[in-house]
Design an enzyme around this catalytic site. Sequence first.
Site, PDB file in Angstrom:
ATOM      1  N   ASP A 283       0.816  -1.214   0.000  1.00  0.00           N
ATOM      2  CA  ASP A 283       0.000   0.000   0.000  1.00  0.00           C
ATOM      3  C   ASP A 283       0.853   1.269   0.000  1.00  0.00           C
ATOM      4  O   ASP A 283       0.523   2.245  -0.669  1.00  0.00           O
ATOM      5  CB  ASP A 283      -0.942   0.005   1.206  1.00  0.00           C
ATOM      6  CG  ASP A 283      -2.014  -1.072   1.105  1.00  0.00           C
ATOM      7  OD1 ASP A 283      -2.163  -1.674   0.017  1.00  0.00           O
ATOM      8  OD2 ASP A 283      -2.711  -1.305   2.104  1.00  0.00           O
ATOM      9  N   GLY A 284       1.963   1.265   0.728  1.00  0.00           N
ATOM     10  CA  GLY A 284       2.847   2.432   0.754  1.00  0.00           C
ATOM     11  C   GLY A 284       3.427   2.742  -0.612  1.00  0.00           C
ATOM     12  O   GLY A 284       3.552   3.902  -1.003  1.00  0.00           O
TER      13      GLY A 284
END
Length: 116
Positions: free
Chosen positions: A73-74
């Site tokens: 997700d980052g």
Amino acid sequence: MKFGIIGNLAKYDLPKVVKQLVETLNECRAEFVIDTEIVELLAAKGVLLGNVEARDYHECTRGLDMVIALGGDGTILSAARSVGTDSIPIFGVNLGKLGFLAEFAPDEVKGAVEDA
């Protein structure tokens, strides 16, 4: 269609997934650029990709049809910040344990890229 490939350099599976992805894109005769840091990391690990077009991270997220973000997700959020308002879709591949934004697992990449 022209793809930009970026990724989280700390992810253990990154070299394997990038190698498979590059092979798939070459088989599909798709155009792509890949982050220079990924190419350098793989070369240091003895993984050679052949003749690929390497660019810096931001050039891999600009003026393309799609960005392939390998990580979690980052990594996807970082890609979204870099893409900004250019409306370039981001194809998220989860190389971690749990990803809410990364839609695809590494073993699903080939089929998804072929369908793109």
